[in-house]
Scaffold this motif. Structure first.
Motif, short mmCIF file in Angstrom:
data_model
loop_
_atom_site.label_atom_id
_atom_site.label_comp_id
_atom_site.label_asym_id
_atom_site.label_seq_id
_atom_site.Cartn_x
_atom_site.Cartn_y
_atom_site.Cartn_z
N THR A 49 0.82 -1.21 0.00
CA THR A 49 0.00 0.00 0.00
C THR A 49 0.85 1.26 0.00
O THR A 49 0.37 2.32 -0.33
CB THR A 49 -0.94 0.03 1.22
OG1 THR A 49 -0.15 -0.08 2.40
CG2 THR A 49 -1.95 -1.10 1.16
N ALA A 76 -6.73 1.00 -5.59
CA ALA A 76 -6.81 0.28 -4.31
C ALA A 76 -6.74 -1.21 -4.56
O ALA A 76 -7.18 -1.70 -5.59
CB ALA A 76 -8.11 0.63 -3.59
N SER A 78 -8.14 -3.40 -2.33
CA SER A 78 -9.31 -4.03 -1.73
C SER A 78 -10.42 -2.99 -1.60
O SER A 78 -10.17 -1.79 -1.67
CB SER A 78 -8.97 -4.59 -0.34
OG SER A 78 -8.71 -3.52 0.56
N SER A 80 -12.07 -2.27 1.08
CA SER A 80 -11.90 -1.49 2.31
C SER A 80 -10.82 -0.42 2.13
O SER A 80 -10.98 0.72 2.60
CB SER A 80 -11.59 -2.38 3.51
OG SER A 80 -10.38 -3.07 3.32
N GLN A 81 -9.73 -0.75 1.44
CA GLN A 81 -8.70 0.25 1.17
C GLN A 81 -9.27 1.36 0.27
O GLN A 81 -9.02 2.54 0.50
CB GLN A 81 -7.47 -0.38 0.52
CG GLN A 81 -6.37 0.64 0.28
CD GLN A 81 -5.25 0.13 -0.59
OE1 GLN A 81 -5.43 -0.75 -1.41
NE2 GLN A 81 -4.08 0.71 -0.41
N ASP A 84 -11.47 3.64 2.31
CA ASP A 84 -10.67 4.54 3.14
C ASP A 84 -10.08 5.68 2.32
O ASP A 84 -10.08 6.84 2.75
CB ASP A 84 -9.55 3.78 3.85
CG ASP A 84 -10.07 2.84 4.93
OD1 ASP A 84 -11.24 2.98 5.36
OD2 ASP A 84 -9.30 1.94 5.33
#
Length: 109
Positions: A49, A76, A78, A80-81, A84
């Motif tokens: 990341t 990203a 994922s 969730s990433q 965020d």
């Protein structure tokens, strides 16, 4: 890529290849064709990341700018990433052509 910009709204593209042998030219062309005036190009594994130029891009974005990638996995790794990152961009009031969209090529998510 240290970019000095004025107060104009900028479409900032990001092209990434995972290995040295992969080419970025097709991504760069697509970003240019869709209005990217600044393009960050990076050959860095997508499994990490902490991508240096991507993080630099995120840091220079200002209110009203439009970040653009050609593939979601450049943005990203994922959901969730990605969520965020989008929350962070919204908090900075970085806005795409339709509110707080992140553009993928020329198709907003």
């Amino acid at each position: 890529m240290n970019v000095k910009r004025g107060t104009e709204i900028t479409v900032c593209g990001y092209a990434r290849a995972s290995t040295i042998g992969q080419e970025l030219e097709a991504q760069v062309q697509m970003l240019e064709q869709n209005g990217a005036s600044v393009i960050y190009k990076e050959k860095f594994t997508g499994t990490k990341t902490g991508r240096p130029l991507f993080n630099e891009l995120l840091n220079v974005l200002k209110e009203g700018d439009t970040p653009m990638v050609t593939k979601l996995d450049c943005f990203a790794r994922s959901a969730s990433q990605g969520s965020d990152l989008i929350k962070d961009l919204i908090s900075k009031e970085v806005k795409g052509r339709r509110g707080a969209d992140i553009e993928v090529g020329y198709h907003p998510i």
